[in-house]
Write an enzyme that holds these catalytic residues in place. Structure first.
Site, short mmCIF file in Angstrom:
data_model
loop_
_atom_site.label_atom_id
_atom_site.label_comp_id
_atom_site.label_asym_id
_atom_site.label_seq_id
_atom_site.Cartn_x
_atom_site.Cartn_y
_atom_site.Cartn_z
N GLU A 92 35.42 -0.33 -52.99
CA GLU A 92 34.66 0.66 -52.24
C GLU A 92 33.20 0.23 -52.30
OE1 GLU A 92 35.91 3.16 -50.53
OE2 GLU A 92 37.92 2.56 -51.15
N ARG A 96 10.08 -5.51 -53.72
CA ARG A 96 9.44 -4.49 -52.87
C ARG A 96 8.89 -3.34 -53.70
NH1 ARG A 96 14.47 -3.79 -49.38
NH2 ARG A 96 15.26 -5.25 -50.94
N ASN A 99 19.10 -17.64 -54.80
CA ASN A 99 17.79 -17.26 -55.36
C ASN A 99 17.09 -18.44 -56.03
OD1 ASN A 99 18.94 -13.97 -56.48
ND2 ASN A 99 17.90 -14.50 -54.59
N ASP A 119 19.07 -4.93 -56.16
CA ASP A 119 18.08 -5.45 -55.20
C ASP A 119 16.92 -4.48 -55.03
OD1 ASP A 119 17.07 -7.33 -53.45
OD2 ASP A 119 18.16 -6.54 -51.71
C1 IPE Z 1 20.92 -10.44 -53.85
O1 IPE Z 1 19.61 -10.09 -53.52
C2 IPE Z 1 20.94 -11.16 -55.17
C3 IPE Z 1 20.62 -10.33 -56.33
C4 IPE Z 1 20.40 -9.03 -56.34
C5 IPE Z 1 20.59 -11.03 -57.58
P1 IPE Z 1 18.73 -10.98 -52.53
O2 IPE Z 1 17.44 -10.29 -52.39
O3 IPE Z 1 18.72 -12.38 -52.99
O4 IPE Z 1 19.58 -10.90 -51.19
P2 IPE Z 1 19.19 -11.18 -49.68
O5 IPE Z 1 18.44 -12.47 -49.65
O6 IPE Z 1 18.33 -10.03 -49.24
O7 IPE Z 1 20.48 -11.21 -48.95
C1 IPE Z 2 16.53 -8.43 -56.72
O1 IPE Z 2 15.29 -8.06 -56.28
C2 IPE Z 2 16.48 -9.31 -57.94
C3 IPE Z 2 16.73 -10.73 -57.64
C4 IPE Z 2 17.16 -11.18 -56.51
C5 IPE Z 2 16.46 -11.67 -58.70
P1 IPE Z 2 14.48 -8.92 -55.23
O2 IPE Z 2 13.61 -9.87 -55.95
O3 IPE Z 2 15.38 -9.52 -54.21
O4 IPE Z 2 13.61 -7.77 -54.56
P2 IPE Z 2 13.25 -7.61 -53.03
O5 IPE Z 2 14.54 -7.60 -52.27
O6 IPE Z 2 12.39 -8.77 -52.66
O7 IPE Z 2 12.54 -6.30 -52.97
MG MG Z 3 16.13 -8.86 -52.43
#
Ligand code: IPE
Ligand code: IPE
Ligand code: MG
Length: 226
Positions: free
Chosen positions: A193, A17, A61, A13
């Protein structure tokens, strides 16, 4: 390093950002994230880990804007037609968990081929969670177990999870600062963990990965015993 986890789950994740901080489109964050996965897979294998499950796309997603999704699908297309060969070269197998039917047809086909063309005597398994959601996985497994007519036990249910045959994750790492699982391996994580870091995924280097392994090696896993 001692006490290496057999199976590591990685919630990747923070790509969006990371890009935003650099005034770049989110897609460039996903691109940088993909480059990290390629390196980390090799590193995990070097450390003696046998299974690395990366959360690449959650079922939730899929509600993201079409443009971002198309960028992600293009990355999967690229990865599974190019980089996957590097994995095979390292004697690594590929496994996909998630609902392939909700994906564009050509992407689903590439993923299935990625799995099917894996080396047979692999020493490492890279598991990609794509259009994956634990709740859907558990409901699906319950249905399949019921349809099979078998007695429903932990063992039969586990067999019908996407992860059937794969050991439970010993360690789950989440980058990007959120302290939650976001529907990742909920059943399988019963005794995992958990390691959370603020580092955004594109900045999650091998050194950061090793920090998580080090922390894991210090944990006392009791599994309810004394
Ligand atoms: C979790 O990240 C899913 C992946 C890393 C693929 P998200 O960005 O979708 O999670 P939330 O929405 O912050 O919980
Ligand atoms: C995780 O990064 C990858 C996917 C969920 C596909 P994000 O796209 O959720 O990145 P942030 O959380 O918005 O920074
Ligand atoms: Mg995210």
């Amino acid at each position: 390093m001692e006490n290496i986890p057999l199976h590591v789950g990685l919630i990747m994740d923070g790509n969006g950002r990371w890009a935003k901080k650099r005034l770049m489109p989110r897609s460039l964050g996903h691109n940088a994230g993909m480059n990290r996965v390629v390196s980390l897979a090799e590193h995990a294998q070097k450390r003696g880990i046998k299974y690395l499950t990366v959360y690449a796309l959650s079922s939730e997603n899929l509600a993201r804007p079409k443009e971002e999704l198309e960028g992600l699908f293009n990355l999967f297309r690229k990865y599974f037609s190019e980089n996957v060969k590097k994995l095979y070269g390292q004697n690594a197998a590929v496994k996909i968990i998630g609902d392939m039917q909700g994906l564009p047809h050509d992407v689903a086909k590439l993923l299935a081929e990625g799995e099917a063309n894996s080396p047979k005597e692999a020493t490492f398994c890279m598991v990609f969670a794509i259009n994956y959601g634990s709740r859907k996985e558990i409901v699906r497994a319950a249905k399949l177990a019921a349809e099979s007519g078998e007695e429903i036990t932990e063992k039969t249910l586990e067999k019908y999870l996407y992860t059937g045959g794969i050991p439970n994750p010993d360690l789950i790492i989440r980058t990007g600062g959120e302290i939650r699982l976001s529907n990742f391996l909920l059943y399988q994580a019963a005794y995992s963990e958990l390691y959370f870091t603020d580092v955004l995924f594109p900045d999650f280097t091998e050194k950061e990965f090793d920090k998580a392994l080090k922390e894991f090696s210090r944990r006392d896993r009791r599994f309810g015993r004394v």
